[in-house]
Design a protein around this motif. Structure first.
Motif, PDB file in Angstrom:
ATOM      1  N   ARG A 237       4.775  13.054 -10.167  1.00 16.70           N
ATOM      2  CA  ARG A 237       6.233  13.042 -10.279  1.00 16.70           C
ATOM      3  C   ARG A 237       6.747  14.361 -10.838  1.00 16.70           C
ATOM      4  NH1 ARG A 237       6.467   6.839 -12.527  1.00 16.70           N
ATOM      5  NH2 ARG A 237       6.669   5.821 -10.483  1.00 16.70           N
ATOM      6  N   ALA A 238       6.047  14.912 -11.806  1.00 14.33           N
ATOM      7  CA  ALA A 238       6.458  16.194 -12.372  1.00 14.33           C
ATOM      8  C   ALA A 238       6.371  17.296 -11.314  1.00 14.33           C
ATOM      9  CB  ALA A 238       5.584  16.542 -13.573  1.00 14.33           C
ATOM     10  N   ARG A 239       5.293  17.283 -10.510  1.00 13.24           N
ATOM     11  CA  ARG A 239       5.109  18.322  -9.484  1.00 13.24           C
ATOM     12  C   ARG A 239       6.181  18.226  -8.405  1.00 13.24           C
ATOM     13  NH1 ARG A 239       2.206  19.309  -4.586  1.00 13.24           N
ATOM     14  NH2 ARG A 239       1.552  17.141  -4.368  1.00 13.24           N
ATOM     15  N   TYR A 240       6.421  17.023  -7.899  1.00 12.10           N
ATOM     16  CA  TYR A 240       7.392  16.864  -6.816  1.00 12.10           C
ATOM     17  C   TYR A 240       8.818  17.068  -7.300  1.00 12.10           C
ATOM     18  CZ  TYR A 240       4.012  15.309  -3.328  1.00 12.10           C
ATOM     19  OH  TYR A 240       2.979  15.251  -2.428  1.00 12.10           O
ATOM     20  N   SER A 241       9.103  16.685  -8.531  1.00 12.62           N
ATOM     21  CA  SER A 241      10.436  16.919  -9.076  1.00 12.62           C
ATOM     22  C   SER A 241      10.779  18.402  -9.050  1.00 12.62           C
ATOM     23  CB  SER A 241      10.511  16.378 -10.504  1.00 12.62           C
ATOM     24  OG  SER A 241      11.731  16.732 -11.109  1.00 12.62           O
ATOM     25  N   LEU A 242       9.838  19.227  -9.479  1.00 17.06           N
ATOM     26  CA  LEU A 242      10.056  20.669  -9.487  1.00 17.06           C
ATOM     27  C   LEU A 242      10.151  21.227  -8.076  1.00 17.06           C
ATOM     28  CD1 LEU A 242      10.289  23.261 -11.157  1.00 17.06           C
ATOM     29  CD2 LEU A 242       7.784  23.410 -11.135  1.00 17.06           C
TER      30      LEU A 242
ATOM     31  N   GLU B 193      -1.391   7.820 -15.055  1.00 13.92           N
ATOM     32  CA  GLU B 193      -1.423   9.227 -15.445  1.00 13.92           C
ATOM     33  C   GLU B 193      -1.325  10.131 -14.226  1.00 13.92           C
ATOM     34  OE1 GLU B 193      -1.359  12.615 -17.557  1.00 13.92           O
ATOM     35  OE2 GLU B 193      -1.154  10.565 -18.323  1.00 13.92           O
ATOM     36  N   TYR B 194      -2.021   9.763 -13.169  1.00 15.17           N
ATOM     37  CA  TYR B 194      -1.973  10.526 -11.912  1.00 15.17           C
ATOM     38  C   TYR B 194      -0.538  10.571 -11.375  1.00 15.17           C
ATOM     39  CZ  TYR B 194      -3.396  11.952  -7.163  1.00 15.17           C
ATOM     40  OH  TYR B 194      -3.544  12.613  -5.966  1.00 15.17           O
ATOM     41  N   VAL B 195       0.137   9.422 -11.398  1.00 14.47           N
ATOM     42  CA  VAL B 195       1.510   9.343 -10.899  1.00 14.47           C
ATOM     43  C   VAL B 195       2.451  10.179 -11.759  1.00 14.47           C
ATOM     44  CG1 VAL B 195       3.490   7.770 -10.679  1.00 14.47           C
ATOM     45  CG2 VAL B 195       1.273   7.147  -9.695  1.00 14.47           C
ATOM     46  N   ARG B 196       2.261  10.171 -13.076  1.00 13.52           N
ATOM     47  CA  ARG B 196       3.109  10.989 -13.948  1.00 13.52           C
ATOM     48  C   ARG B 196       3.005  12.471 -13.569  1.00 13.52           C
ATOM     49  NH1 ARG B 196       1.903   7.051 -17.988  1.00 13.52           N
ATOM     50  NH2 ARG B 196      -0.085   8.036 -18.482  1.00 13.52           N
TER      51      ARG B 196
ATOM     52  N   LEU C 241       0.878  -1.169   0.000  1.00 19.40           N
ATOM     53  CA  LEU C 241       0.000   0.000   0.000  1.00 19.40           C
ATOM     54  C   LEU C 241       0.915   1.219   0.000  1.00 19.40           C
ATOM     55  CD1 LEU C 241      -2.667   1.328  -0.069  1.00 19.40           C
ATOM     56  CD2 LEU C 241      -2.966   0.916   2.375  1.00 19.40           C
ATOM     57  N   SER C 242       1.155   1.731  -1.184  1.00 14.28           N
ATOM     58  CA  SER C 242       2.158   2.781  -1.378  1.00 14.28           C
ATOM     59  C   SER C 242       1.550   4.159  -1.201  1.00 14.28           C
ATOM     60  CB  SER C 242       2.761   2.669  -2.781  1.00 14.28           C
ATOM     61  OG  SER C 242       1.771   2.953  -3.760  1.00 14.28           O
ATOM     62  N   ASN C 243       2.419   5.142  -1.167  1.00 20.00           N
ATOM     63  CA  ASN C 243       1.967   6.533  -1.122  1.00 20.00           C
ATOM     64  C   ASN C 243       2.865   7.377  -2.022  1.00 20.00           C
ATOM     65  OD1 ASN C 243       4.332   6.824   0.321  1.00 20.00           O
ATOM     66  ND2 ASN C 243       3.366   7.569   2.197  1.00 20.00           N
ATOM     67  N   SER C 244       2.675   8.676  -1.956  1.00 19.29           N
ATOM     68  CA  SER C 244       3.409   9.571  -2.840  1.00 19.29           C
ATOM     69  C   SER C 244       4.916   9.509  -2.608  1.00 19.29           C
ATOM     70  CB  SER C 244       2.901  11.011  -2.683  1.00 19.29           C
ATOM     71  OG  SER C 244       2.712  11.344  -1.329  1.00 19.29           O
ATOM     72  N   ALA C 245       5.348   9.310  -1.354  1.00 27.44           N
ATOM     73  CA  ALA C 245       6.780   9.233  -1.089  1.00 27.44           C
ATOM     74  C   ALA C 245       7.408   8.049  -1.816  1.00 27.44           C
ATOM     75  CB  ALA C 245       7.028   9.128   0.416  1.00 27.44           C
ATOM     76  N   THR C 246       6.770   6.895  -1.704  1.00 24.90           N
ATOM     77  CA  THR C 246       7.307   5.671  -2.296  1.00 24.90           C
ATOM     78  C   THR C 246       7.423   5.748  -3.813  1.00 24.90           C
ATOM     79  OG1 THR C 246       6.171   4.464  -0.534  1.00 24.90           O
ATOM     80  CG2 THR C 246       7.024   3.170  -2.360  1.00 24.90           C
ATOM     81  N   ILE C 247       6.386   6.262  -4.457  1.00 23.96           N
ATOM     82  CA  ILE C 247       6.277   6.170  -5.909  1.00 23.96           C
ATOM     83  C   ILE C 247       6.628   7.468  -6.635  1.00 23.96           C
ATOM     84  CG2 ILE C 247       4.673   5.635  -7.797  1.00 23.96           C
ATOM     85  CD1 ILE C 247       5.348   3.251  -6.007  1.00 23.96           C
ATOM     86  N   SER C 248       6.425   8.620  -5.996  1.00 31.06           N
ATOM     87  CA  SER C 248       6.553   9.901  -6.712  1.00 31.06           C
ATOM     88  C   SER C 248       7.632  10.834  -6.187  1.00 31.06           C
ATOM     89  CB  SER C 248       5.209  10.655  -6.667  1.00 31.06           C
ATOM     90  OG  SER C 248       4.175   9.888  -7.198  1.00 31.06           O
ATOM     91  N   ILE C 249       8.211  10.536  -5.027  1.00 34.21           N
ATOM     92  CA  ILE C 249       9.107  11.504  -4.385  1.00 34.21           C
ATOM     93  C   ILE C 249      10.527  10.986  -4.231  1.00 34.21           C
ATOM     94  CG2 ILE C 249       9.575  12.735  -2.219  1.00 34.21           C
ATOM     95  CD1 ILE C 249       6.572  13.021  -1.832  1.00 34.21           C
TER      96      ILE C 249
ATOM     97  N   PRO D 214      11.073   2.986  -8.555  1.00 34.85           N
ATOM     98  CA  PRO D 214       9.609   3.018  -8.513  1.00 34.85           C
ATOM     99  C   PRO D 214       8.944   2.793  -9.865  1.00 34.85           C
ATOM    100  CG  PRO D 214      10.518   5.223  -8.226  1.00 34.85           C
ATOM    101  CD  PRO D 214      11.665   4.270  -8.139  1.00 34.85           C
ATOM    102  N   GLU D 215       9.640   3.091 -10.947  1.00 39.61           N
ATOM    103  CA  GLU D 215       9.069   2.877 -12.280  1.00 39.61           C
ATOM    104  C   GLU D 215       9.311   1.459 -12.791  1.00 39.61           C
ATOM    105  OE1 GLU D 215       9.470   6.065 -15.156  1.00 39.61           O
ATOM    106  OE2 GLU D 215      10.401   7.326 -13.623  1.00 39.61           O
ATOM    107  N   ARG D 216      10.464   0.903 -12.493  1.00 37.74           N
ATOM    108  CA  ARG D 216      10.827  -0.414 -13.025  1.00 37.74           C
ATOM    109  C   ARG D 216      10.339  -1.567 -12.136  1.00 37.74           C
ATOM    110  NH1 ARG D 216      16.647  -0.710 -12.492  1.00 37.74           N
ATOM    111  NH2 ARG D 216      16.157  -1.590 -10.448  1.00 37.74           N
ATOM    112  N   ASP D 217      10.317  -1.340 -10.817  1.00 39.01           N
ATOM    113  CA  ASP D 217      10.096  -2.443  -9.880  1.00 39.01           C
ATOM    114  C   ASP D 217       8.647  -2.667  -9.486  1.00 39.01           C
ATOM    115  OD1 ASP D 217      12.801  -2.906  -9.882  1.00 39.01           O
ATOM    116  OD2 ASP D 217      13.197  -1.795  -8.033  1.00 39.01           O
ATOM    117  N   PHE D 218       7.756  -1.721  -9.800  1.00 42.10           N
ATOM    118  CA  PHE D 218       6.379  -1.864  -9.350  1.00 42.10           C
ATOM    119  C   PHE D 218       5.378  -1.734 -10.493  1.00 42.10           C
ATOM    120  CE2 PHE D 218       8.345  -0.302  -5.316  1.00 42.10           C
ATOM    121  CZ  PHE D 218       8.090  -1.438  -4.555  1.00 42.10           C
ATOM    122  N   ALA D 219       4.329  -2.527 -10.403  1.00 48.31           N
ATOM    123  CA  ALA D 219       3.167  -2.398 -11.287  1.00 48.31           C
ATOM    124  C   ALA D 219       2.064  -1.709 -10.491  1.00 48.31           C
ATOM    125  CB  ALA D 219       2.697  -3.769 -11.751  1.00 48.31           C
TER     126      ALA D 219
END
Length: 330
Positions: free
Chosen positions: A315-320, A309-312, A97-105, A117-122
């Motif tokens: 990721r753009a928001r947190y990267s900036l 799409e939500y994760v994409r 049960l992931s969250n934004s830190a795990t997948i997007s930050i 996070p992109e290669r290891d998880f579906a």
């Protein structure tokens, strides 16, 4: 003629291999789950994610007729739990049960992250987002967000805030709040909201962002005080709590999210079954109201494509944001 025959035989071989793999995956999906399933939660027990995971575990247990166990693996900004999930057998019997830190930050904070996070998880199913409430220790002489900001400006660095961990969404969003309002606070990281709220009640820190549901007991006991909600509209669980915009600070719509993922090499038919079963549970009115919305969450209910799409976008928001804050945790 021989070349044509050779190509035809090769095509038949490829087709047969693909058919056997598809059939095997379908058979696996039909017999899934064949053993107990664990849901890894990368936060401490008792927090919002843990409560949500246990709600799903109960329903999946009924649906699958197999034990579904929640395993808490907190620490290191969800990295410990995420790494354990990523290295698990890709057979559907371990979910995260992931969250934004795990997948997007985390990928923007750590150069040596032990998982990708992109290669290891579906991505399986995105459940909900959660706005924060801004809470303080009652010893602070403030009763509104504006009063808190004014106090923090008079005492730069003297007010300590607790987060769910270095680089967690609550850490980044608090820093964003500070940058937007022109204040500076001292950061004290914890392992999750279940550790932050008691620390706030004790006075170890003076301010924190938290989900509504985990904070309710301490709010009712008068051990912490709520100042504002970081959402565009008021929440039915706390209708008397003003939004940050109503408090004079528009644009502070801060939120985290929670969704299920699995090891990326898990066969597609099994991923599809799990995703479908999660959707079935999530869309039930009783479950949605009692487990998701009652916890102060806003249902997203996104299948894999929408989740991606939500994760994409996240990721753009947190990267900036991380780039602008010049954060690096290696």
């Amino acid at each position: 003629m021989k070349n044509i025959l050779r190509l035809a035989l090769r095509a038949i071989g490829v087709w047969a291999t693909a058919l056997s793999l598809f059939s095997a995956g379908g058979l696996h999906a039909q017999s899934f789950p064949s053993q107990p399933v664990r849901i890894i939660v990368a936060q401490a027990a008792g927090g919002l994610v843990d409560i949500l995971a246990r709600g799903y575990a109960t329903e999946l247990n009924r649906l699958w007729d197999q034990p579904v166990i929640v395993e808490n693996r907190p620490g290191a900004n969800t990295i410990i739990g995420a790494e354990a999930a990523a290295r698990s057998a890709p057979d559907g019997h371990t979910l995260l049960l992931s969250n934004s830190a795990t997948i997007s930050i985390n990928q923007f904070l750590y150069k040596k992250l032990p998982y990708d996070p992109e290669r290891d998880f579906a991505l399986l199913y995105n459940i909900a987002s959660s706005a924060y409430i801004i809470v303080v220790n009652p010893s602070l002489p403030v009763n509104s967000l504006r009063e808190f900001i004014e106090l923090a400006k008079r005492k730069p660095g003297e007010i300590a805030y607790g987060s769910f961990g270095l680089g967690s969404s609550s850490h980044l969003e608090t820093e964003y709040l500070s940058a937007r309002t022109g204040i500076r606070m001292t950061h004290i990281p914890y392992k999750g909201v279940a550790d932050v709220l008691p620390a706030l009640a004790r006075g170890d820190v003076q301010m924190a962002l938290a989900g509504i549901q985990p904070a309710i007991p301490l709010l009712k006991a008068g051990k912490i005080r709520v100042l504002a909600l970081t959402a565009s509209v008021r929440d039915p669980l706390a209708p008397d709590v003003p939004t940050a915009a109503e408090s004079g600070y528009p644009g502070l719509n801060l939120a985290g999210w929670f969704g299920f993922v699995a090891p990326a090499a898990t066969p597609r038919p099994i991923l599809d079954k799990i995703s479908g079963d999660l959707a079935q549970i999530s869309n039930r009115r009783d479950f949605k109201e009692k487990t998701i919305m009652r916890g102060g969450l806003v249902p997203l209910l996104q299948p894999p494509e929408q989740f991606a799409e939500y994760v994409r976008e996240e990721r753009a928001r947190y990267s900036l944001l991380i780039k602008n804050l010049n954060l690096n945790l290696d």
